[in-house]
Design a protein around this motif. Sequence first.
Motif, PDB file in Angstrom:
ATOM      1  N   ARG C   8       1.720  -0.969   7.025  1.00 42.57           N
ATOM      2  CA  ARG C   8       2.457  -1.428   5.855  1.00 42.57           C
ATOM      3  C   ARG C   8       1.638  -1.167   4.583  1.00 42.57           C
ATOM      4  O   ARG C   8       2.153  -0.664   3.590  1.00 42.57           O
ATOM      5  CB  ARG C   8       2.706  -2.930   6.046  1.00 42.57           C
ATOM      6  CG  ARG C   8       3.851  -3.460   5.285  1.00 42.57           C
ATOM      7  CD  ARG C   8       5.110  -3.514   6.173  1.00 42.57           C
ATOM      8  NE  ARG C   8       6.265  -3.599   5.315  1.00 42.57           N
ATOM      9  CZ  ARG C   8       7.318  -2.795   5.395  1.00 42.57           C
ATOM     10  NH1 ARG C   8       7.345  -1.857   6.313  1.00 42.57           N
ATOM     11  NH2 ARG C   8       8.327  -2.934   4.585  1.00 42.57           N
ATOM     12  N   LEU C  11       1.630   2.389   3.725  1.00 39.95           N
ATOM     13  CA  LEU C  11       2.881   2.804   3.084  1.00 39.95           C
ATOM     14  C   LEU C  11       2.873   2.466   1.601  1.00 39.95           C
ATOM     15  O   LEU C  11       3.255   3.273   0.757  1.00 39.95           O
ATOM     16  CB  LEU C  11       4.074   2.119   3.751  1.00 39.95           C
ATOM     17  CG  LEU C  11       4.547   2.736   5.060  1.00 39.95           C
ATOM     18  CD1 LEU C  11       5.727   1.955   5.619  1.00 39.95           C
ATOM     19  CD2 LEU C  11       4.951   4.192   4.846  1.00 39.95           C
ATOM     20  N   TYR C  12       2.406   1.239   1.292  1.00 40.44           N
ATOM     21  CA  TYR C  12       2.421   0.848  -0.120  1.00 40.44           C
ATOM     22  C   TYR C  12       1.410   1.656  -0.931  1.00 40.44           C
ATOM     23  O   TYR C  12       1.656   1.980  -2.078  1.00 40.44           O
ATOM     24  CB  TYR C  12       2.185  -0.660  -0.261  1.00 40.44           C
ATOM     25  CG  TYR C  12       3.472  -1.433  -0.055  1.00 40.44           C
ATOM     26  CD1 TYR C  12       4.462  -1.430  -1.038  1.00 40.44           C
ATOM     27  CD2 TYR C  12       3.718  -2.123   1.121  1.00 40.44           C
ATOM     28  CE1 TYR C  12       5.663  -2.090  -0.844  1.00 40.44           C
ATOM     29  CE2 TYR C  12       4.916  -2.798   1.329  1.00 40.44           C
ATOM     30  CZ  TYR C  12       5.879  -2.771   0.350  1.00 40.44           C
ATOM     31  OH  TYR C  12       7.069  -3.422   0.524  1.00 40.44           O
ATOM     32  N   GLY C  14       0.702   4.740  -0.260  1.00 34.73           N
ATOM     33  CA  GLY C  14       1.403   6.006  -0.441  1.00 34.73           C
ATOM     34  C   GLY C  14       2.384   5.920  -1.594  1.00 34.73           C
ATOM     35  O   GLY C  14       2.459   6.822  -2.434  1.00 34.73           O
ATOM     36  N   ALA C  15       3.129   4.813  -1.619  1.00 41.47           N
ATOM     37  CA  ALA C  15       4.096   4.634  -2.696  1.00 41.47           C
ATOM     38  C   ALA C  15       3.391   4.601  -4.041  1.00 41.47           C
ATOM     39  O   ALA C  15       3.870   5.156  -5.031  1.00 41.47           O
ATOM     40  CB  ALA C  15       4.896   3.351  -2.476  1.00 41.47           C
TER      41      ALA C  15
END
Lengths: 301, 363, 276
Positions: C8, C11-12, C14-15
């Motif tokens: 998770r 992912l953040y 990456g964002a």
Amino acid sequence: MVRPATVAPLRRHRTRLAWAALAPALAAVAAVAGWPLLRTLSLAFTDARLATIETARWVGLENFAWTLSDPDWWRAVFNTLVFAVCSVSLELVLGLAFALLLNAGLRGQGALRAVALVPWAVPTVVAAQVWRWMYHDVHGVVNELLLGLGVIAQPVAWLADPALSLAAVILTDVWKATPFVTLLLLAGLQTIPAPVIAAARLDGAGPLDLLIRIILPLLRPAIVVAVLFRALDALRVFDLIYVMTSNSRATATVSIYTRQALIDFQDLGAGSAAAVLTFALIGMVAVAAVFALRPATGVAR
Amino acid sequence: MAAITLEGVSKRYGPVIALDEIDIAIPDRALTVVVGPSGCGKSTLLKVIAGLEEADSGQVAIGGERIDHLPPARRNVAMVFQAYALYPHMTAAENMAFPLRMAGLGRAAIATQVRAVAETLRIADLLDRKPAALSGGQQQRVAIGRALVRDPAATLLDEPLSNLDAQLRADMRAEIAGLQKQLGATMVLVTHDQIEAMTLAERIVVLNHGRVAQTGGPLDLYHRPANRFVAGFIGAPQMNFLDCRITALGADGIAVALAGDLTLTIPADPGAARVGVAATLGIRPEHLALGETSDPSLVCAVTRVERLGASAHITVDSAAGPLRVAIAGEPSLKEGESLALGLAPARCHLFDADGIALASRTL
Amino acid sequence: MRRRRLARIGLYLGAGAFLAFTLFPVYWAAVSSLESGAALFTIDYWPRDPAWENYSDVFADQPFGRNIANSVIVATLTVGLSLALAAGAGFALGRVSFRGRRLMLAVVLATTMFPQVAVLAGMFELIRGLGLYNNLAGLALSYLLFTLPFTVWVVTTFMRQVPAEIEAAALIDGAPPWRVVWSILLPLVRPGLVTAGLLAFIGAWNEFLFALTFTLTDAARTVPVAIALISGASQYELPWGRIMAASVIVTLPIVALAAVFQRRIATGLAAGAIKG
């Protein structure tokens, strides 16, 4: 009703209606695409100059011979291919990564998607100017950042150095076009039914298996389309390079070369020959890509 | 209002023959149902009448006037579509007003007529809603209203009930029949559902493979099917068919022999029948009698009993072949049990090798 | 559980990287546009002393207001022309099956791959022949080269999705063919028209090569050309603050459009591409 009771048979009537509705668009296509292309084709075999179109003489293949023996032309072809291959592959890899990210169910996805549209919507000329400023050798933020991180020891003239300028321009294109690829691939990802993914998970597929064996094959049509669209654009790139590096031979592409011959040198003949060659280059890539696309979408049609 | 006549109408789509030399006379001020299995050409028939498709040959006339060369707009025919085809961007009132606007009526006249039709259809309170905000049944009413509002020569309904659930379908069925009577409208309704046809129609046209298989009142078709197709298509559960052979022709009818040494003499006009040829005997499940009767009977073994409450369907095996029997009430039968099944000759239908009825005469 | 939390966080991150990569250049342009003089030449990640003079200078030193008006006119003309042509073509290609339909669609779509330089000479002649050189109408005409394929495609796709029964109903209700198109089909494909129109507007607003070649005077230029040609006191001293200010000005409306209609545009791009 005073009109005569007979009208043309329905189907024929409808066909005529269709042609009538289509005619203006076809006329426009003929005027802005067909005719100019034919003119370019015919001018390519003459010695026409911008001021003397009317008195142009037929010179056969002379313009083509001249262009094909011009080292600048081949440099432009090389630059164009390097630009297209590098930018499209980078955009594809990054676009896929971002698309997977945007499809992962993060909070604020809608906002992220809106952000993705920003570089796409920014006029290319603006993108070119902004990056040109960021690449500035003395006052540019890129040098400042890289110096601060210790990646480079002294400021670099990104756009003036022939060894770096093409890469710098490619990076700008990647910034501008990755969102487009991302959105296309995201749309493709969203057509993959969730149960398919769930079934693969239950069958024991790990994240990497899932990506390689399930997602990528199903995403193939979207990938091919994205590559086709981007390759077509990259092969005819003009604005970005014209604004960022103007007449530098290190970055001149076939479009830059052609316009220079046509407008700056006012040599319609040689310029048109270059235009025809450009068109042929892009046409070949498009036809190849369309054939690659066929089997993938054959069913959907 | 006017009668519709089709003469020698043919239509093919490439190699597929949708309509094959059709002759139909649709009476004025009546509800005619065109029924047939999917692909029989019944929708094409409506399209040809409406002018949405052009027949390859033949004539279409409404009220005695040929219309097959006119565009749909000038045929004065209205149509209700299966999926209603309401204009999604217009309110119910605007939908119903559209044909009147096209006819060039004034604003006030349009408003009055729309309101009148809306009241007849009990949708006056829904006039400002767009189709998306209406239920299926309500959309159906608006679609019917849009058809009726301009008082057309004929109204064509293409499977109008098939998108509704069972309860609503029964209600709408009654309502359409009522409306037709109330307005004295000429209506042609197309359906694949023979029960719908039987319950609605004054006249039924059965289509099969682009040809008219039979035309007649519901009970005509039930009692005197002209061919094996109509016999099998009308009536549920389906008529039983048994292979047989004609053994004798006499004044009292046609004698046939079935497998299992059963001989029947069916009271029918021998006509063109010949001794020795193969034929098909048909008898409806509800016309078979359980137990010994004075009629010739077959010994059968029960293979399956389906109890529906008010009635039961029993499947049996006999020497002559498998049969379905429909009886009232709740039988105390078990699978495997053997019983006698009486075939009343007067209830039997006989079809020749081509499936044409050998003048059956049901009492 | 821990692995999922790590994933998770990844992912953040990456964002975050995505956001930074996408937005930083735009942010940087905005920051630079608010700095002038020496402030421009020192790196500040936040404008310490916002100066708005770049914005006023853009309008003072050249007819930038005129350029903006030109861009609006050209883009609007392009949208109007494209949609009018695409409405007819979309009806024909999407709703009527006639011999040659696929070929005609292919012809229109094939212009997608036309490089602008390949038609430059002929287009130049055409525009000069029509007396439209250095004229906004000439630009709008030339822009049909790239707006027509996708407007026709989007409108055709939407036209195809209208159920045949609706058109049949309108014909039976007595509507003449033009009325069916105008009162029934066009309102129903409005989302397609809006999407195609937006894409055409953005394309025309951003176009550079034709605008550069077919206009001559400052007064006829559109904003991309004006921004590309902004020059300073000397060739080596570009007025970066002003260029950034001009960039922000022309980008804001287009980004606002894109943000408001993002769903439309995204689906439009996807529809144009995936189904193609």
